[in-house]
Design a protein around this motif. Sequence first.
Motif, PDB file in Angstrom:
ATOM      1  N   ASP A  15      -6.384  -2.319  15.394  1.00 33.70           N
ATOM      2  CA  ASP A  15      -5.919  -2.843  16.454  1.00 33.70           C
ATOM      3  C   ASP A  15      -4.572  -2.292  16.699  1.00 33.70           C
ATOM      4  O   ASP A  15      -3.804  -2.948  17.026  1.00 33.70           O
ATOM      5  CB  ASP A  15      -5.906  -4.250  16.558  1.00 33.70           C
ATOM      6  N   GLY A  16      -4.288  -1.200  16.468  1.00 32.38           N
ATOM      7  CA  GLY A  16      -2.791  -0.550  16.218  1.00 32.38           C
ATOM      8  C   GLY A  16      -1.760  -0.876  15.333  1.00 32.38           C
ATOM      9  O   GLY A  16      -0.547  -0.739  15.298  1.00 32.38           O
ATOM     10  N   TYR A  17      -2.186  -1.872  14.379  1.00 26.98           N
ATOM     11  CA  TYR A  17      -1.313  -2.328  13.165  1.00 26.98           C
ATOM     12  C   TYR A  17      -1.576  -1.574  11.894  1.00 26.98           C
ATOM     13  O   TYR A  17      -2.761  -1.646  11.696  1.00 26.98           O
ATOM     14  CB  TYR A  17      -1.372  -3.900  13.073  1.00 26.98           C
TER      15      TYR A  17
END
Length: 326
Positions: free
Chosen positions: A68-70
């Motif tokens: 999730d982009g992390y």
Amino acid sequence: MENNCKKNISIRYLLIFLACFLSLPLRAEEFQIDGITYSYQKGSGEASVSKGDKSLSHVNILPSFLCDGYSYKVTSIGKSAFEGCGDLTSINIPDGVTSIGNSAFESCWDLTSIYIPNSVTSIGNSAFLCCFDLTSINIPDGVTSIGEFVFYGCTGLTSINIPKSVTSIGKDAFEDCSGLTSLTIPNSVTSIGNFAFNGCRGLTSLTIPNSVTSIGNSPFDGCSNLTSLTIPSRFIDSNIQQCSKLESLTVYGDVISSNCSQLIKNNPSLVSVTIEDATSIGNFAFYGCRDLTSINIRNGVTSIGNSAFEDCWDLTSINIPDGVTS
């Protein structure tokens, strides 16, 4: 005035609600790949291995992953993460993991190989309990304690190196490690728990360093093939009277009147005693030790008590240093 009071009460309730909400633990997110579940708090940057599929046979734990982009770095293996993975034979733990939780690999019966990186500083209780086929394991230099039941029942374990960073060995830590033939305890260790080496039938010699200040109950019960023991004199008591094949004993420190005598009487195969780092040998210290054949008293002893060697019928050799004056 009434409106202001109602407004203040409403704000107070809002603040209470926010405080309660903020105190609630954040819901853990999960990421699964290759039969391994990783848990993390969104945006925290860290993750933990929480579960492994029971069917796994080989495991490579990810050092990090994107979700999730992390980005998340794996820093721990959680409690019971791989417990009962009976088909697991090997596992690789990446650098960056700092802790292995309680029972993390408990009952991984077929586990024969595991690499633990130097980043690990904590290994939980029962972490490798009943890993019957584990033959060797490295303990990193940063680990400070061997927890309770950590290697309990690891019957295939033949040798283990305890690093100098370890200060304590927990109760039952090596109990029933019947295949263990070599174990070195460093001078950094200060405490040894109850039944720590109980049932280690493969051990033939063991040295308890003088740094140890406490030993629990029955640490050597069932060490039926232990023939040589080095131990501080303060621990010569009923705890080591179950070593039925003990042949030679090295003692650190002053020998008091009864402990050694009672020990030797209860271990008829014990024929040789060496005394180190002592200044005195007490009255009746070896009284009635009829099977004892040799005593080596190292330099430092200045006094030998009354009847210290009385009725030592088979004693044929004794070394008394020049410093003895009484």
